[in-house]
Write a protein that holds these residues in place. Structure first.
Motif, PDB file in Angstrom:
ATOM      1  N   VAL A  37      -4.703  12.301   2.057  1.00 35.93           N
ATOM      2  CA  VAL A  37      -5.056  11.553   3.265  1.00 35.93           C
ATOM      3  C   VAL A  37      -5.213  10.062   2.997  1.00 35.93           C
ATOM      4  CG1 VAL A  37      -6.114  13.477   4.490  1.00 35.93           C
ATOM      5  CG2 VAL A  37      -7.511  12.093   2.958  1.00 35.93           C
ATOM      6  N   ARG A  38      -5.448   9.677   1.739  1.00 33.73           N
ATOM      7  CA  ARG A  38      -5.548   8.257   1.394  1.00 33.73           C
ATOM      8  C   ARG A  38      -4.368   7.902   0.504  1.00 33.73           C
ATOM      9  NH1 ARG A  38     -11.440   6.108  -0.200  1.00 33.73           N
ATOM     10  NH2 ARG A  38     -10.550   4.240   0.776  1.00 33.73           N
ATOM     11  N   VAL A  39      -3.620   6.886   0.917  1.00 28.02           N
ATOM     12  CA  VAL A  39      -2.383   6.523   0.236  1.00 28.02           C
ATOM     13  C   VAL A  39      -2.400   5.031  -0.044  1.00 28.02           C
ATOM     14  CG1 VAL A  39       0.149   6.552   0.344  1.00 28.02           C
ATOM     15  CG2 VAL A  39      -1.177   8.305   1.573  1.00 28.02           C
ATOM     16  N   VAL A  63      -4.000  10.361   8.119  1.00 26.85           N
ATOM     17  CA  VAL A  63      -3.683   9.596   6.916  1.00 26.85           C
ATOM     18  C   VAL A  63      -4.077   8.137   7.096  1.00 26.85           C
ATOM     19  CG1 VAL A  63      -1.800   8.787   5.421  1.00 26.85           C
ATOM     20  CG2 VAL A  63      -1.824  11.162   6.257  1.00 26.85           C
ATOM     21  N   ARG A  64      -4.678   7.581   6.043  1.00 27.92           N
ATOM     22  CA  ARG A  64      -4.990   6.156   5.980  1.00 27.92           C
ATOM     23  C   ARG A  64      -4.261   5.592   4.767  1.00 27.92           C
ATOM     24  NH1 ARG A  64      -5.754   7.385  10.169  1.00 27.92           N
ATOM     25  NH2 ARG A  64      -7.633   7.339  11.466  1.00 27.92           N
ATOM     26  N   ALA A  65      -3.459   4.573   4.986  1.00 26.19           N
ATOM     27  CA  ALA A  65      -2.619   4.044   3.911  1.00 26.19           C
ATOM     28  C   ALA A  65      -2.726   2.528   3.852  1.00 26.19           C
ATOM     29  CB  ALA A  65      -1.162   4.451   4.126  1.00 26.19           C
ATOM     30  N   ARG A  66      -2.588   2.009   2.642  1.00 26.68           N
ATOM     31  CA  ARG A  66      -2.475   0.570   2.439  1.00 26.68           C
ATOM     32  C   ARG A  66      -1.184   0.293   1.679  1.00 26.68           C
ATOM     33  NH1 ARG A  66      -7.308  -3.007   0.109  1.00 26.68           N
ATOM     34  NH2 ARG A  66      -8.083  -2.417   2.174  1.00 26.68           N
ATOM     35  N   ALA A  82       4.767   0.192  11.002  1.00 25.32           N
ATOM     36  CA  ALA A  82       3.568   0.941  10.608  1.00 25.32           C
ATOM     37  C   ALA A  82       2.839   1.508  11.826  1.00 25.32           C
ATOM     38  CB  ALA A  82       2.635   0.037   9.821  1.00 25.32           C
ATOM     39  N   PRO A  83       2.474   2.776  11.773  1.00 26.45           N
ATOM     40  CA  PRO A  83       1.684   3.375  12.846  1.00 26.45           C
ATOM     41  C   PRO A  83       0.204   3.059  12.645  1.00 26.45           C
ATOM     42  CG  PRO A  83       2.127   5.015  11.186  1.00 26.45           C
ATOM     43  CD  PRO A  83       2.824   3.755  10.738  1.00 26.45           C
ATOM     44  N   PRO A  84      -0.638   3.384  13.623  1.00 25.22           N
ATOM     45  CA  PRO A  84      -2.087   3.243  13.416  1.00 25.22           C
ATOM     46  C   PRO A  84      -2.522   4.010  12.169  1.00 25.22           C
ATOM     47  CG  PRO A  84      -1.606   3.742  15.707  1.00 25.22           C
ATOM     48  CD  PRO A  84      -0.309   3.899  14.971  1.00 25.22           C
ATOM     49  N   GLY A  85      -3.436   3.432  11.426  1.00 20.10           N
ATOM     50  CA  GLY A  85      -3.905   4.054  10.197  1.00 20.10           C
ATOM     51  C   GLY A  85      -3.214   3.533   8.960  1.00 20.10           C
ATOM     52  N   VAL A  86      -2.141   2.754   9.146  1.00 14.98           N
ATOM     53  CA  VAL A  86      -1.422   2.165   8.014  1.00 14.98           C
ATOM     54  C   VAL A  86      -1.633   0.663   8.043  1.00 14.98           C
ATOM     55  CG1 VAL A  86       0.807   1.750   6.933  1.00 14.98           C
ATOM     56  CG2 VAL A  86       0.305   3.985   7.939  1.00 14.98           C
ATOM     57  N   GLU A  87      -2.191   0.149   6.963  1.00 12.88           N
ATOM     58  CA  GLU A  87      -2.477  -1.272   6.818  1.00 12.88           C
ATOM     59  C   GLU A  87      -1.438  -1.870   5.876  1.00 12.88           C
ATOM     60  OE1 GLU A  87      -6.249  -3.965   5.201  1.00 12.88           O
ATOM     61  OE2 GLU A  87      -6.027  -1.878   4.558  1.00 12.88           O
ATOM     62  N   ALA A 105      -7.326   6.829  -4.143  1.00 17.35           N
ATOM     63  CA  ALA A 105      -6.305   7.373  -3.254  1.00 17.35           C
ATOM     64  C   ALA A 105      -5.846   8.742  -3.730  1.00 17.35           C
ATOM     65  CB  ALA A 105      -5.110   6.425  -3.178  1.00 17.35           C
ATOM     66  N   ASP A 106      -5.384   9.541  -2.775  1.00 16.40           N
ATOM     67  CA  ASP A 106      -4.832  10.861  -3.085  1.00 16.40           C
ATOM     68  C   ASP A 106      -3.357  10.786  -3.451  1.00 16.40           C
ATOM     69  OD1 ASP A 106      -7.306  12.157  -2.180  1.00 16.40           O
ATOM     70  OD2 ASP A 106      -6.629  11.588  -0.169  1.00 16.40           O
ATOM     71  N   LEU A 107      -2.701   9.719  -3.007  1.00 14.57           N
ATOM     72  CA  LEU A 107      -1.277   9.526  -3.290  1.00 14.57           C
ATOM     73  C   LEU A 107      -1.058   8.057  -3.611  1.00 14.57           C
ATOM     74  CD1 LEU A 107       1.728  10.365  -3.309  1.00 14.57           C
ATOM     75  CD2 LEU A 107       1.740  10.037  -0.819  1.00 14.57           C
ATOM     76  N   VAL A 108      -0.482   7.797  -4.785  1.00  9.41           N
ATOM     77  CA  VAL A 108      -0.192   6.436  -5.230  1.00  9.41           C
ATOM     78  C   VAL A 108       1.309   6.322  -5.439  1.00  9.41           C
ATOM     79  CG1 VAL A 108      -0.568   4.710  -7.035  1.00  9.41           C
ATOM     80  CG2 VAL A 108      -2.454   6.214  -6.338  1.00  9.41           C
ATOM     81  N   LEU A 109       1.920   5.334  -4.785  1.00 10.98           N
ATOM     82  CA  LEU A 109       3.361   5.120  -4.887  1.00 10.98           C
ATOM     83  C   LEU A 109       3.625   3.882  -5.729  1.00 10.98           C
ATOM     84  CD1 LEU A 109       4.313   5.752  -1.148  1.00 10.98           C
ATOM     85  CD2 LEU A 109       4.301   7.398  -3.044  1.00 10.98           C
ATOM     86  N   ALA A 110       4.371   4.061  -6.813  1.00 11.34           N
ATOM     87  CA  ALA A 110       4.775   2.946  -7.679  1.00 11.34           C
ATOM     88  C   ALA A 110       6.298   2.984  -7.787  1.00 11.34           C
ATOM     89  CB  ALA A 110       4.120   3.047  -9.045  1.00 11.34           C
TER      90      ALA A 110
END
Length: 199
Positions: A37-39, A63-66, A82-87, A105-110
């Motif tokens: 849920v946190r990205v 989901v809340r993402a940065r 970006a939809p609501p919840g994505v910063e 975060a639960d998911l980290v994208l590199a």
């Protein structure tokens, strides 16, 4: 480097970037299916990996993402999609400070990072990634397979630093997509720390 035009290859059917993107999106969907849920996304570009998957996912509202991206044109494109919840934050993604209040975060994208930094910086980044991770977090990363092919070594750095390998894909395709799960203890964010510097 024109990082906005670099994204054009994603739109070319069958290109290496297009094929890599499909693999990354598959694993993003799997992480969301498993409850992420946190990205956070490092060097997020236009958000082409996360945003289309999130838009179609039944848990998208949870989901809340940065997304952290320095290039102003790419950040603007990501912000429009970006939809609501994505910063979308326009900042230096190499600085851990850019992720304050968005981690662990639960998911980290590199994705798109390890092919543009030195070998020492890759190893340093892998060593600092636990500071972005919640327990059992998924990290998805990419690296080309040109010589020197560092994908096996990168896997070793992850696995020596508290991560467990889930999958590595792309051998023979010209790219590597790695998926690792963080199995170590929580680690506090380190203010002021820099993970890497782009070439």
């Amino acid at each position: 480097m024109d990082w906005a035009r670099w994204h054009d290859a994603y739109d070319v059917p069958g290109s290496s970037l297009e094929r890599r993107l499909r693999v990354v999106q598959k694993w993003i969907a799997a992480a969301l299916d498993s409850g992420a849920v946190r990205v956070v996304s490092l060097c997020a570009g236009q958000g082409r990996d996360l945003l289309p998957v999130l838009a179609a996912h039944p848990r998208r509202d949870q989901v809340r993402a940065r997304l952290v991206e320095l290039d102003e044109h790419n950040a603007a494109a990501a912000r429009r999609a970006a939809p609501p919840g994505v910063e979308v934050v326009r900042a230096d993604a190499a600085l851990l400070d850019a992720y304050a209040d968005a981690v662990p975060a639960d998911l980290v994208l590199a994705c798109g990072v390890f092919g543009n930094v030195s070998e020492d910086d890759i190893r340093r980044t892998v060593g600092l990634l636990p500071r972005l991770c919640a327990p059992d977090a998924t990290v998805i990363w990419t690296r080309h397979r040109r010589e020197p092919d560092l994908v096996p070594r990168i896997c070793g750095w992850f696995e020596g630093g508290g991560f467990e390998r889930v999958q590595v894909e792309g051998e023979g395709e010209g790219f590597g997509v790695g998926v690792h799960r963080y199995a170590g203890p929580p680690v506090a964010l380190e203010p002021g720390a820099r993970m890497f510097t782009f070439f």
